[in-house]
Design an enzyme around this catalytic site. Structure first.
Site, PDB file in Angstrom:
ATOM      1  N   GLU A   1       0.843  -1.210   0.000  1.00 40.60           N
ATOM      2  CA  GLU A   1       0.000   0.000   0.000  1.00 40.60           C
ATOM      3  C   GLU A   1       0.871   1.251   0.000  1.00 40.60           C
ATOM      4  O   GLU A   1       2.013   1.222   0.439  1.00 40.60           O
ATOM      5  CB  GLU A   1      -0.894   0.010   1.250  1.00 40.60           C
ATOM      6  CG  GLU A   1      -2.362  -0.237   0.985  1.00 40.60           C
ATOM      7  CD  GLU A   1      -3.086   0.867   0.207  1.00 40.60           C
ATOM      8  OE1 GLU A   1      -2.464   1.642  -0.546  1.00 40.60           O
ATOM      9  OE2 GLU A   1      -4.314   0.929   0.361  1.00 40.60           O
ATOM     10  N   ASP A   2       0.310   2.340  -0.479  1.00 42.64           N
ATOM     11  CA  ASP A   2       1.034   3.610  -0.440  1.00 42.64           C
ATOM     12  C   ASP A   2       0.971   4.222   0.954  1.00 42.64           C
ATOM     13  O   ASP A   2       1.976   4.657   1.499  1.00 42.64           O
ATOM     14  CB  ASP A   2       0.503   4.600  -1.495  1.00 42.64           C
ATOM     15  CG  ASP A   2      -1.007   4.807  -1.435  1.00 42.64           C
ATOM     16  OD1 ASP A   2      -1.695   4.105  -0.660  1.00 42.64           O
ATOM     17  OD2 ASP A   2      -1.506   5.677  -2.170  1.00 42.64           O
TER      18      ASP A   2
ATOM     19  N   ASP B   1      -3.937   5.401   6.593  1.00 41.77           N
ATOM     20  CA  ASP B   1      -4.388   6.601   7.288  1.00 41.77           C
ATOM     21  C   ASP B   1      -5.284   6.125   8.449  1.00 41.77           C
ATOM     22  O   ASP B   1      -4.768   5.766   9.493  1.00 41.77           O
ATOM     23  CB  ASP B   1      -5.123   7.447   6.230  1.00 41.77           C
ATOM     24  CG  ASP B   1      -5.413   8.861   6.672  1.00 41.77           C
ATOM     25  OD1 ASP B   1      -4.471   9.606   6.901  1.00 41.77           O
ATOM     26  OD2 ASP B   1      -6.591   9.220   6.773  1.00 41.77           O
TER      27      ASP B   1
ATOM     28  N   PHE C   1      -1.498  16.185   5.104  1.00 41.60           N
ATOM     29  CA  PHE C   1      -1.777  15.662   3.765  1.00 41.60           C
ATOM     30  C   PHE C   1      -0.521  15.729   2.904  1.00 41.60           C
ATOM     31  O   PHE C   1       0.171  16.734   2.859  1.00 41.60           O
ATOM     32  CB  PHE C   1      -2.905  16.449   3.097  1.00 41.60           C
ATOM     33  CG  PHE C   1      -3.371  15.790   1.839  1.00 41.60           C
ATOM     34  CD1 PHE C   1      -4.202  14.671   1.891  1.00 41.60           C
ATOM     35  CD2 PHE C   1      -2.946  16.245   0.602  1.00 41.60           C
ATOM     36  CE1 PHE C   1      -4.600  14.031   0.725  1.00 41.60           C
ATOM     37  CE2 PHE C   1      -3.342  15.604  -0.566  1.00 41.60           C
ATOM     38  CZ  PHE C   1      -4.171  14.505  -0.507  1.00 41.60           C
TER      39      PHE C   1
ATOM     40  N   ARG D   1       1.269  12.637  -8.661  1.00 41.35           N
ATOM     41  CA  ARG D   1       1.809  11.270  -8.539  1.00 41.35           C
ATOM     42  C   ARG D   1       3.203  11.150  -9.131  1.00 41.35           C
ATOM     43  O   ARG D   1       3.982  10.296  -8.755  1.00 41.35           O
ATOM     44  CB  ARG D   1       0.902  10.265  -9.261  1.00 41.35           C
ATOM     45  CG  ARG D   1      -0.487  10.112  -8.673  1.00 41.35           C
ATOM     46  CD  ARG D   1      -1.167   8.878  -9.280  1.00 41.35           C
ATOM     47  NE  ARG D   1      -2.607   8.856  -9.066  1.00 41.35           N
ATOM     48  CZ  ARG D   1      -3.197   8.380  -7.968  1.00 41.35           C
ATOM     49  NH1 ARG D   1      -2.470   7.906  -6.977  1.00 41.35           N
ATOM     50  NH2 ARG D   1      -4.508   8.368  -7.866  1.00 41.35           N
TER      51      ARG D   1
END
Ligand code: IMP
Ligand code: MG
Length: 178
Positions: A102-103, A106, A155, A168
């Protein structure tokens, strides 16, 4: 400090490429040691993890496979509201050792859903590998074995992660600035 603009927000570099790749190298070596002889199947969660997955997987030194999944969200009639369905998984994962890539984790809700879904397909083991974790935001219990970097609650974009589809392609990770 270089500030860039994406849509309405300003961002500045918070994690340079060199630091990211150093941590990716560390994780790849650790996973290669831990999963020796397990013939693991890496499952990269699109879109956000594509860059991390490519950099991690090319540093894996044991026999391994990789595949890509997506999570499709739709409004369900269940009490949880949004249901996420795993799409694109054509491999039979029964009896396999899985490494989910996963990136970012959260709240952890996305990963929890994914693990639930993969768990019904009888893998031997599922290990979670994430580029980033926001520990302060985590609201479900998750066993995240491989973490490249822990970050504060801000963020971020870059290195595969987006703000509304953009950012990205940035090679460093950027944090929103006021
Ligand atoms: P979770 O279900 O709350 O853990 O959300 C995980 C997903 O939210 C990630 O896969 C990202 O797509 C997105 N996300 C969470 N935080 C960020 C961020 O700081 N930047 C970009 N995307 C984020
Ligand atoms: Mg994602």
């Amino acid at each position: 400090m270089d500030v860039i603009k994406i849509k309405d927000k300003d961002f500045a570099v918070s994690i340079p490429e060199s630091k990211i790749l150093c941590e990716v190298e560390r994780l790849a070596a650790q996973i290669s040691r831990d999963l020796e002889g397990k013939n693991p199947l890496f499952l990269a969660v699109l879109n956000g993890s594509f860059m991390f997955a490519a950099d991690l997987f090319r540093r894996i030194t044991i026999p391994a496979e990789i595949s890509f999944v997506k999570l499709a969200s739709y409004e369900g009639v269940s009490s949880t509201g949004v249901i996420k369905e795993v799409i694109g998984l054509s491999e039979n994962i029964a009896g396999r050792t899985i490494v989910v890539i996963e990136d970012i984790i959260d709240t952890g809700c996305t990963m929890q859903k994914l693990l639930e879904s993969l768990g019904t397909r009888n893998p031997e083991a599922i290990h979670v590998c994430t580029l980033l974790l926001k520990p302060e935001k985590l609201k479900v219990p998750l066993d995240v074995k491989y973490i490249a970097l822990e970050i504060p609650n801000d963020f971020i974009v870059g290195y595969g992660l987006d703000y509304d589809g953009y950012g990205r392609n940035l090679k460093d990770i950027y944090t929103v600035v006021e």
